[in-house]
Every structure is written in C-alpha cells, then in structure tokens.
Design an enzyme around this catalytic site. Structure first.
Site, PDB file in Angstrom:
ATOM      1  N   LEU A  99      22.593  13.157   7.372  1.00  0.00           N
ATOM      2  CA  LEU A  99      21.446  13.963   7.826  1.00  0.00           C
ATOM      3  C   LEU A  99      20.560  14.357   6.649  1.00  0.00           C
ATOM      4  CD1 LEU A  99      23.226  16.228  10.493  1.00  0.00           C
ATOM      5  CD2 LEU A  99      21.970  14.095  10.863  1.00  0.00           C
ATOM      6  N   SER A 100      20.767  13.683   5.527  1.00  0.00           N
ATOM      7  CA  SER A 100      19.881  13.804   4.364  1.00  0.00           C
ATOM      8  C   SER A 100      19.892  15.166   3.688  1.00  0.00           C
ATOM      9  CB  SER A 100      18.443  13.467   4.748  1.00  0.00           C
ATOM     10  OG  SER A 100      18.319  12.102   4.821  1.00  0.00           O
ATOM     11  N   GLU A 149      15.247  10.387  -6.262  1.00  0.00           N
ATOM     12  CA  GLU A 149      16.456   9.824  -5.645  1.00  0.00           C
ATOM     13  C   GLU A 149      16.738   8.421  -6.203  1.00  0.00           C
ATOM     14  OE1 GLU A 149      18.160  11.152  -2.600  1.00  0.00           O
ATOM     15  OE2 GLU A 149      19.595   9.514  -2.674  1.00  0.00           O
ATOM     16  N   ASP A 188      12.406   1.373   7.010  1.00  0.00           N
ATOM     17  CA  ASP A 188      11.369   2.047   6.200  1.00  0.00           C
ATOM     18  C   ASP A 188      11.049   1.270   4.930  1.00  0.00           C
ATOM     19  OD1 ASP A 188      13.803   2.810   4.948  1.00  0.00           O
ATOM     20  OD2 ASP A 188      13.167   4.898   4.621  1.00  0.00           O
ATOM     21  N   GLU A 231      15.767   2.275  12.294  1.00  0.00           N
ATOM     22  CA  GLU A 231      16.779   2.392  11.221  1.00  0.00           C
ATOM     23  C   GLU A 231      16.766   1.166  10.322  1.00  0.00           C
ATOM     24  OE1 GLU A 231      17.807   5.204  10.001  1.00  0.00           O
ATOM     25  OE2 GLU A 231      18.789   5.668  11.901  1.00  0.00           O
ATOM     26  N   ASP A 259      13.408   9.813   4.531  1.00  0.00           N
ATOM     27  CA  ASP A 259      14.136  11.085   4.488  1.00  0.00           C
ATOM     28  C   ASP A 259      13.316  12.182   3.825  1.00  0.00           C
ATOM     29  OD1 ASP A 259      16.038   9.432   5.503  1.00  0.00           O
ATOM     30  OD2 ASP A 259      17.313   9.453   3.717  1.00  0.00           O
ATOM     31  N   GLY A 316      27.130  14.354   3.045  1.00  0.00           N
ATOM     32  CA  GLY A 316      27.711  13.079   3.483  1.00  0.00           C
ATOM     33  C   GLY A 316      27.603  12.852   4.985  1.00  0.00           C
ATOM     34  N   SER A 317      26.755  13.606   5.659  1.00  0.00           N
ATOM     35  CA  SER A 317      26.669  13.507   7.115  1.00  0.00           C
ATOM     36  C   SER A 317      25.644  12.471   7.564  1.00  0.00           C
ATOM     37  CB  SER A 317      26.263  14.860   7.696  1.00  0.00           C
ATOM     38  OG  SER A 317      24.971  15.201   7.219  1.00  0.00           O
TER      39      SER A 317
END
Ligand code: GLA
Length: 376
Positions: A113-114, A148, A25, A22, A160, A110-111
């Site tokens: 999880l992309s 993005e 990247d 985490e 992601d 907004g989780s």
C-alpha cells in the site's frame, strides 16, 4: 500520545490502493489509484540549527542528519528514506530548514500500500512547508520517485508517489503516466464498497523481480518498435499488438509480459467508463480479469495472493477482486456489497487460512486527500 502543541505543522501523505492498471505505469499506461486514510504523518517544528532530528512513534531510533551532508545517509537504517528525499529536494534547488521531525506511519510496511511513497512525499511536503514554499504536489511526487529509484534501487514508476501527493477524497485518480495528465473519477459504487486485505506473506525479492519485469517490458518495446511507430507499450491497442506480437516469438516470457501490459491498459479504459456509469458488475469483472492476467501472464501474484483473490471472488457479495501494487505478496482490493462485508471477511479469512496456514488482515480505511498540511 503526541503532544501536538510542541510542533508547528502536521503534514501527512497517503498510502494508496490501485484499483486497476497494474504494472503499466512504467510502460506509459493509465492507472487508477486512490489515496487512503492509512498515511504517514510528520509532526515538524523548526529548531534553528543546521540539522534535521528524526524520531519515530513506533521505532526507538533517534537520528540526526546534517543538512550540509544529506547525501551521506543513504545506508542508514530508518533514516535513509527521509535523508534521501531531503537530499534530492535540496539538489532540486530547494532550501532545507533545520527541524525536528516525528514520524507516525499507519500504512503497514510491506503491505503493497506504498508506505514508502507516503513517507517520501510527506517528508518533502514537510520540508517545503517549513521553508514557506507553496506546495506543488506533482513536483513533490516526481522528486520522491527519483529518491526511491536512487536510494532504494527500485526502478519504480510514478503511480505511488503521485497518488500519495495528489489523491483526492472519495475519488480515484485516472492518471496517464506518459503525460501526467490526470482526471479525478468519483468512486461511486452504490451499495458496494472497497475492502482491502493483506495476505501477510513475509516479504521476499520484490525489488529484484520488479526490476526484472521492467526490463522484460523494455525488451518487448524494443522489438515491437521494429514493426510499429510507438514510444511505449501503452500506445498499442490489443488488436495492433496481436498483429505484430510474432516479433516476440522466441523471447521466452517477454510476449506474455507485453500482452499483459497492452490488455491491462485496455481494461483501465473500460474500468474508468464502468466507474463513471456506476456499473459495478463490469468493474468487478475487469478486476477479476486483471488478477488473472497478473497471475498467468505477468506472474507477479504467488500462491498467497491467488488464494486470497480466489476466496474473495467466490463470495456472493463480491463483484470482483484483484491483487494491488507490485505483487509477490501484499494486498488485494475487492468490491463488496456493503451488507455482506462482515460475512465476506469471515468467509474469506477462513478459506485463506485453511489453504495457506496463517490469517489475512483486513484494513478499515477510506479514500482521502494526498498531502494534508495542518498548522498546529
Ligand atoms: C509498485 C511501483 C509502481 C507500480 C506498481 C505496479 O507499487 O512503485 O510504480 O509500478 O508497483 O503497478
């Protein structure tokens, strides 16, 4: 109900969970995400015009984009992501065919999880499919990442979009973010399974804090490069870092941020080995250590994610648990004994709710392919 017979293709891309690696990247590190059955699906058909008509299953808005003016929609709510992706794909030299697109997203917004990567990657994949192109998932991921950064203003890494595009059923992707060389690692957890839980913290300041962390790692690299011949933080072993970390003294939190990156990269290496051996115990310990580092050194967790991870880690059926994604809210991923999952969910939800004041959510999902195209 969606009348599939009205469309030509169903094109989807995956949300992702990151198992470990985490905030590395964008520092050239390795990550280990997996693509999920939570996805964005687009139903698409050519319409013979020079327009893209956008519709959503869960939002009443209907928005038309003119293909000759795709750069002008970056501030239009809901349409900005599809438009931004179509625009950058066009800029990259691809044909855009006039079409009707119906978006159906099951990745919770907004989780962490992309959902945005799933939307971006599926948009480009749908446009490329309609134009009769052979899909190149890596190229699609790179253009989606650019979109993005350019319209959401989040200076994100490649993880992601890469996972959304290149995921593989029942596998984690061990991705080297510096070289983009990947290895698929089967998720073999024996009696254990992955459980994803959302802390349901209302969204706040993720983008600005994310960019701030990224700037701190860039500052760290700049200073460390005066002592070591490296192109990114991920090239430093924990030992090598330990010898030269003194150059970061007096730089506030920068030393802690860099230490997290260097040690997390080492954890990814060990976690990949553990996963290949089916060593769930070691994998779980590494997940716990990753969370602690994100909490104490990188400071991207917050009371909600900490409470959720702590409740999970304390459960006897849990081998390990950590936050996943950018942090500041969103989800945790836990490795849990299959027969203990129901009790795990009950106990964790009760403890979390008692501490934080509202409930977490659990998602039932599986690990699936990234882009999936179906001719209807
Ligand atoms: C977000 C970014 C990714 C990655 C993670 C943290 O999800 O989009 O590129 O940096 O945060 O690991």
């Amino acid at each position: 109900m969606i009348d599939e017979s009205k469309y030509t293709y169903r094109v989807s891309a995956a949300g992702r969970v990151n198992l470990i690696g985490e905030h590395v990247d964008y520092c050239g590190g390795k990550v280990m995400p997996a693509a999920l059955s939570l996805r964005n699906t687009i139903y698409v058909r050519p319409n013979g015009t020079d327009k893209i008509n956008l519709a959503w299953t869960d939002i009443p808005a209907r928005i038309t984009l003119e293909i000759g003016r795709l750069g002008e929609y970056t501030h239009v709510k809901y349409a900005n992501y599809p438009a931004g992706c179509a625009y950058l794909w066009q800029q990259a030299g691809h044909e855009i065919v006039g079409c009707d697109m119906l978006y159906d997203c099951t990745v919770p917004f907004g989780s962490g999880l992309s959902s945005s990567a799933a939307i971006e990657v599926s948009t480009i994949a749908a446009l490329a499919t309609l134009a009769g192109e052979t899909l190149d998932p890596v190229q699609i991921a790179l253009v989606a990442q650019k979109a993005e950064c350019e319209y959401a203003g989040v200076n994100c890494g490649i993880m992601d979009q890469y996972a959304a595009a290149c995921g593989k059923k029942d596998n984690a992707i061990l991705l080297d973010c510096k070289t983009l060389v990947r290895e698929y690692v089967p998720i073999l957890l024996g009696d254990y399974t992955l459980v994803i839980a959302n802390c349901n913290k209302p969204h706040s300041l993720v983008e600005s804090k994310y960019n701030e962390r990224r700037a701190e790692t860039e500052r760290a690299l700049e200073l460390l490069q005066t002592k070591a011949d490296v192109t990114c933080l991920a090239e430093l072993t924990p030992d090598a870092f330990g010898r030269i970390a003194y150059v970061l003294d007096g730089e506030g939190k920068v030393k802690d941020r860099a230490r997290h990156v260097v040690e997390e990269c080492d954890r990814v290496r060990r976690a990949a080995g553990a996963m290949k051996r089916g060593d769930v115990g070691t994998l779980g310990e590494l997940l716990n250590a990753s969370h602690a580092s994100l909490r104490d050194l990188y400071e991207v967790t917050g009371a909600e994610l900490d409470a959720l991870a702590a409740a999970a880690q304390a459960h006897p059926a849990c081998a390990g648990s950590r936050m996943t994604g950018a942090g500041f809210g969103g989800c945790t991923v836990s490795v849990v004994q299959k027969e203990g999952v129901a009790d795990f969910k009950r106990t964790v939800a009760a403890k979390y709710t008692a501490k934080i004041g509202y409930e977490p959510s659990f998602y039932d999902c599986t690990v699936e392919d990234g882009i999936i195209v179906t001719k209807l």
